[in-house]
Design an enzyme around this catalytic site. Structure first.
Site, PDB file in Angstrom:
ATOM      1  N   GLY A  11     -37.014 -55.088  -7.833  1.00  0.00           N
ATOM      2  CA  GLY A  11     -37.446 -54.520  -6.562  1.00  0.00           C
ATOM      3  C   GLY A  11     -38.842 -54.930  -6.157  1.00  0.00           C
ATOM      4  N   GLU A  14     -31.873 -58.777 -10.876  1.00  0.00           N
ATOM      5  CA  GLU A  14     -30.659 -57.985 -10.646  1.00  0.00           C
ATOM      6  C   GLU A  14     -29.412 -58.506 -11.364  1.00  0.00           C
ATOM      7  OE1 GLU A  14     -33.448 -56.662  -7.460  1.00  0.00           O
ATOM      8  OE2 GLU A  14     -33.007 -58.538  -8.513  1.00  0.00           O
ATOM      9  N   ILE A  51     -36.750 -51.177 -10.143  1.00  0.00           N
ATOM     10  CA  ILE A  51     -36.096 -49.884  -9.988  1.00  0.00           C
ATOM     11  C   ILE A  51     -36.092 -49.102 -11.299  1.00  0.00           C
ATOM     12  CG2 ILE A  51     -33.785 -50.759 -10.501  1.00  0.00           C
ATOM     13  CD1 ILE A  51     -32.747 -48.854  -8.295  1.00  0.00           C
ATOM     14  N   ASP A  97     -38.461 -57.825  -3.913  1.00  0.00           N
ATOM     15  CA  ASP A  97     -38.050 -57.330  -2.595  1.00  0.00           C
ATOM     16  C   ASP A  97     -39.265 -56.859  -1.806  1.00  0.00           C
ATOM     17  OD1 ASP A  97     -35.005 -57.314  -2.751  1.00  0.00           O
ATOM     18  OD2 ASP A  97     -35.454 -56.078  -4.487  1.00  0.00           O
ATOM     19  N   ASP A 110     -30.000 -56.310  -3.379  1.00  0.00           N
ATOM     20  CA  ASP A 110     -29.441 -55.832  -2.106  1.00  0.00           C
ATOM     21  C   ASP A 110     -30.439 -55.154  -1.177  1.00  0.00           C
ATOM     22  OD1 ASP A 110     -29.822 -53.569  -3.628  1.00  0.00           O
ATOM     23  OD2 ASP A 110     -27.737 -52.888  -3.578  1.00  0.00           O
TER      24      ASP A 110
END
EC number: 5.3.3.-
Length: 327
Positions: A173, A196, A117, A176, A204
């Protein structure tokens, strides 16, 4: 032997009769091997896709039936900014409906796959949400997180197989993202980091939900999540996070495009149906999944793709010679 040949002839005749009763078979006369096709594809100049115009990603037609989605902010280590979270959703929604696309390769431009991110770009959305009422701020943040989650869920929901080709760092991310892909390749210099906890939050947008099912080792997932340590390429291969490791990015991309070409040569009815049922089975019991599969195939078994494939096998033709209709 004679009896077997008679049965084969009768079966072939039956197949031909059924084909004539529906529509004529058309064969692709090219019988090139996958390796030669892949070599040609790797030399081909990618063509940008007209209806995919984005700021943070680039979409090109790598070869017939194969799209290449590239994270395209190399100067920012492909950090995921505001535009990315919106554009990747739009991109894969279009790909899902693209009847000409049968496989997708996702990679990163520049020196690494992604640094995760873009905190500089996203800080105000996350750390300074609008309003001064706790409940309303909470509703805002819940909606924001849900939208970010959709960015990677849309990859999983895309019926076309998605191959992640990872080089350098795959951070935050990025984990993810690749957890939502169907197949993962990486280079020897790649590393993976659930980052994170180092910035004071729990992942999340998909890692905690998908990574345990990808790796199948909850102890290892917990270790990676609680410490934010780097998982290097060899460990990623041993754990099952990736299926193959390559010496460099070029070799990896060539292999990824070759795999995509192989997948795209198969019946799209069979391939896309398989992906949908594999994901369903991951989240349901065996009995539920078998029932879902039976319901699925009661219509899919009526496809002409089966007849074409059986005929090619009986005539000892390369399966890549079959022309399957768009889906």
């Amino acid at each position: 032997m004679a009896t077997a040949m008679t049965v084969s002839s009768k079966l072939l005749g039956l197949l031909m009769q059924q084909l004539r009763g529906t529509r004529q078979l058309y064969f692709n006369v090219s019988l090139r091997s996958l390796s030669s096709s892949a070599q040609e594809a790797s030399k081909r100049i990618p063509e940008e896709v007209s209806d995919h115009n984005y700021e943070s990603i680039q979409v090109t037609s790598a070869q017939k039936h194969v799209l290449h989605v590239q994270l395209n902010r190399p100067e920012k280590r492909n950090a995921m900014n505001r535009a990315f979270w919106r554009e990747l959703v739009e991109c894969f929604q279009k790909i899902s409906k693209d009847s000409d696309c049968r496989a997708v390769v996702v990679s990163g431009a520049g020196k690494m796959f992604t640094s995760g991110i873009d905190l500089m770009d996203m800080a105000s959305d996350i750390l300074q949400p609008p309003g001064d009422d706790v409940a309303r701020i909470a509703w805002y943040l819940r909606d924001l997180i849900s939208r970010y989650q959709k960015t990677f869920t849309v990859i999983e929901k895309c019926p076309k197989p998605v191959i992640a080709a990872i080089h350098g760092g795959c951070i935050g991310g990025g984990v993810d993202l690749i957890s939502a892909c169907d197949i993962r390749y990486c280079t020897q210099d790649a590393f993976f980091q659930v980052k994170e906890v180092d910035v004071g939050l729990a992942a999340d947008v998909g890692t905690l939900q998908r990574l345990p099912k990808v790796i199948g080792n909850r102890s290892l997932v917990n270790e990676l999540t609680f410490t934010a340590r780097k998982m290097m390429a060899d460990e990623a291969l041993d754990s099952g996070l990736v299926s193959r490791v390559f010496p460099d990015k070029d070799v990896m991309l060539n292999a990824a495009f070759a795999l995509a070409a192989d997948i795209s040569s198969k019946s799209p009815v069979a391939v896309q149906g398989s992906k949908i049922n594999l994901i369903y089975s991951r989240d349901h019991s065996v009995d539920e999944s078998l029932d879902y599969m039976a319901t699925w195939n009661m219509s899919m078994l009526q496809t002409q793709d089966i007849i074409k494939s059986v005929q090619a096998a009986m005539e000892k033709k390369d399966s890549k010679s079959i022309t399957f209709s768009k889906l």
